[in-house]
Design a protein around this motif. Sequence first.
Motif, short mmCIF file in Angstrom:
data_model
loop_
_atom_site.label_atom_id
_atom_site.label_comp_id
_atom_site.label_asym_id
_atom_site.label_seq_id
_atom_site.Cartn_x
_atom_site.Cartn_y
_atom_site.Cartn_z
N THR A 52 69.71 42.13 16.25
CA THR A 52 71.02 42.36 15.63
C THR A 52 72.10 42.60 16.69
O THR A 52 71.80 42.82 17.86
N SER A 53 73.33 42.60 16.24
CA SER A 53 74.47 42.80 17.15
C SER A 53 74.40 44.15 17.85
O SER A 53 74.79 44.29 19.01
N GLU A 54 73.94 45.18 17.14
CA GLU A 54 73.92 46.53 17.70
C GLU A 54 72.74 46.78 18.62
O GLU A 54 72.69 47.78 19.34
N SER A 55 71.76 45.89 18.61
CA SER A 55 70.61 46.03 19.51
C SER A 55 71.04 45.78 20.94
O SER A 55 71.76 44.82 21.22
N ILE A 56 70.59 46.64 21.85
CA ILE A 56 70.97 46.47 23.26
C ILE A 56 70.08 45.46 23.98
O ILE A 56 70.24 45.23 25.19
N ALA A 57 69.14 44.84 23.27
CA ALA A 57 68.26 43.86 23.89
C ALA A 57 69.08 42.76 24.56
O ALA A 57 70.14 42.35 24.07
N HIS A 58 68.58 42.29 25.69
CA HIS A 58 69.24 41.24 26.47
C HIS A 58 69.44 39.99 25.63
O HIS A 58 68.66 39.68 24.72
N ALA A 59 70.50 39.24 25.93
CA ALA A 59 70.79 38.01 25.20
C ALA A 59 69.62 37.03 25.26
O ALA A 59 69.34 36.33 24.28
N ASN A 60 68.93 36.99 26.40
CA ASN A 60 67.78 36.09 26.52
C ASN A 60 66.67 36.48 25.55
O ASN A 60 65.98 35.62 24.99
N PHE A 61 66.48 37.79 25.38
CA PHE A 61 65.47 38.30 24.47
C PHE A 61 65.78 37.86 23.04
O PHE A 61 64.92 37.36 22.31
N LYS A 62 67.03 38.02 22.64
CA LYS A 62 67.43 37.63 21.29
C LYS A 62 67.32 36.11 21.09
O LYS A 62 66.85 35.64 20.04
N LYS A 63 67.72 35.35 22.09
CA LYS A 63 67.65 33.89 21.98
C LYS A 63 66.21 33.42 21.84
O LYS A 63 65.93 32.43 21.14
N ALA A 64 65.29 34.13 22.49
CA ALA A 64 63.87 33.79 22.35
C ALA A 64 63.43 33.96 20.90
O ALA A 64 62.63 33.17 20.37
N PHE A 65 63.95 34.98 20.23
CA PHE A 65 63.66 35.19 18.81
C PHE A 65 64.21 34.04 17.98
O PHE A 65 63.54 33.52 17.08
N PHE A 66 65.45 33.64 18.27
CA PHE A 66 66.11 32.60 17.47
C PHE A 66 65.36 31.26 17.56
O PHE A 66 65.35 30.48 16.61
N ARG A 67 64.75 31.00 18.71
CA ARG A 67 64.03 29.74 18.93
C ARG A 67 62.63 29.74 18.34
O ARG A 67 62.02 28.69 18.13
N ALA A 68 62.09 30.93 18.12
CA ALA A 68 60.67 31.06 17.79
C ALA A 68 60.36 30.79 16.32
O ALA A 68 61.19 30.98 15.44
N ASN A 69 59.13 30.38 16.09
CA ASN A 69 58.57 30.27 14.76
C ASN A 69 57.47 31.32 14.60
O ASN A 69 57.01 31.91 15.59
N ALA A 70 57.03 31.53 13.38
CA ALA A 70 56.01 32.54 13.13
C ALA A 70 54.76 32.31 13.98
O ALA A 70 54.16 33.25 14.50
N ARG A 71 54.37 31.04 14.15
CA ARG A 71 53.14 30.73 14.88
C ARG A 71 53.25 31.00 16.38
O ARG A 71 52.24 30.98 17.09
#
Length: 359
Positions: free
Chosen positions: A225-244
């Motif tokens: 989320t926007s308020e999470s301090i996680a690095h942009a790369n970390f978030k982008k890895a989530f956006f690209r990922a699938n459940a598997r």
Amino acid sequence: MLLDLERNAVTATESLDRAVSPQLAALWSRGTDFLGSRYAILGGAMSWVSERHLVAAISNAGGFGVIACGSMSPSLLEAEIAATQALTDKPFGVNLITMHPALDELIQVCLRAGVGHIVLAGGVPSGAAVKAVKDGGAKLVCFAPALVLAKRLVRSGADALVIEGSEAGGHIGPVSLMVLAQEILPVMRDVPVFVAGGLGRGDAILGMLEMGAAGAQLGTLFAATSESIAHANFKKAFFRANARDALPSVQLDERFPVIPVRGLVNAGTKRFLATQAETLRRFQANEVTREEGQLSIEHFWAGALRRAVIEGDVEEGSVMAGQSVGMVREERPVAVVIAQLLDEAEAMLASRGPAPASV
């Protein structure tokens, strides 16, 4: 409502002031009464992620944020609690690891700061830890990976339980949430039971509430989320990922046990397999003892979560994520995420039509 929130760019200091239907309110009333929150939606305690900003945002949006103490020292935890209290006047909890060498002092830090809910995770809490929490006036929440342990924890003083399925991110047990829910929810009625693991939609949460859950805990959806301090790369890895793509760590040999951790497969996870194989070869060649080999395996991921979350190294770091990561496609404010969960739960209730009149 959801579109309005997106247009208004909700921040951590704003509240999602929205009433839910009488049906949904009744289903999770036990959870909201226990937590003191508007909605029975907890934030999972994620090391390096569940800190003041995300925790306050979840609580301000009507959920219940939980600080992940992890390996913090008592002084660091004290500062983190104070900083969170400066961002929200809503209830939030603190998750403590039972194996922490300063657990007794950490409990006292929480009690002195007026934290009303303490979560003891990572193992069965000692009688002394349970007594300290209870004597201090806080509510005790524990994790139960099986029915027999759930009963034991309640007998020992747990005020509420979380049952977390293997679909969750981070350290996991071997059983899925659906199986745990069927095993535990119909039996455990003495205390509120919150469900966790793989949850990414409000209608799925609704189904668990109808099975007897008091509420739901989510981590992966909030980590990006926007308020999470996680690095942009970390978030982008989530956006690209699938459940598997979110798989548990693999153990090559039972002589060198590996605690299962679910995360996104990357170069680091592949190198971890190679490290295990090389350690096994050296052990069989009598080049290292079993203790030395086990230590090298356990040290492989040292600092890897911080490298991924804070530094953005999503290739060699540990990108812990639950299988619900496949439902995370963009960065959104916490309040928007919670609003969508409410929309989905309410839409499912509405699709069934009006409740039949009582005779």
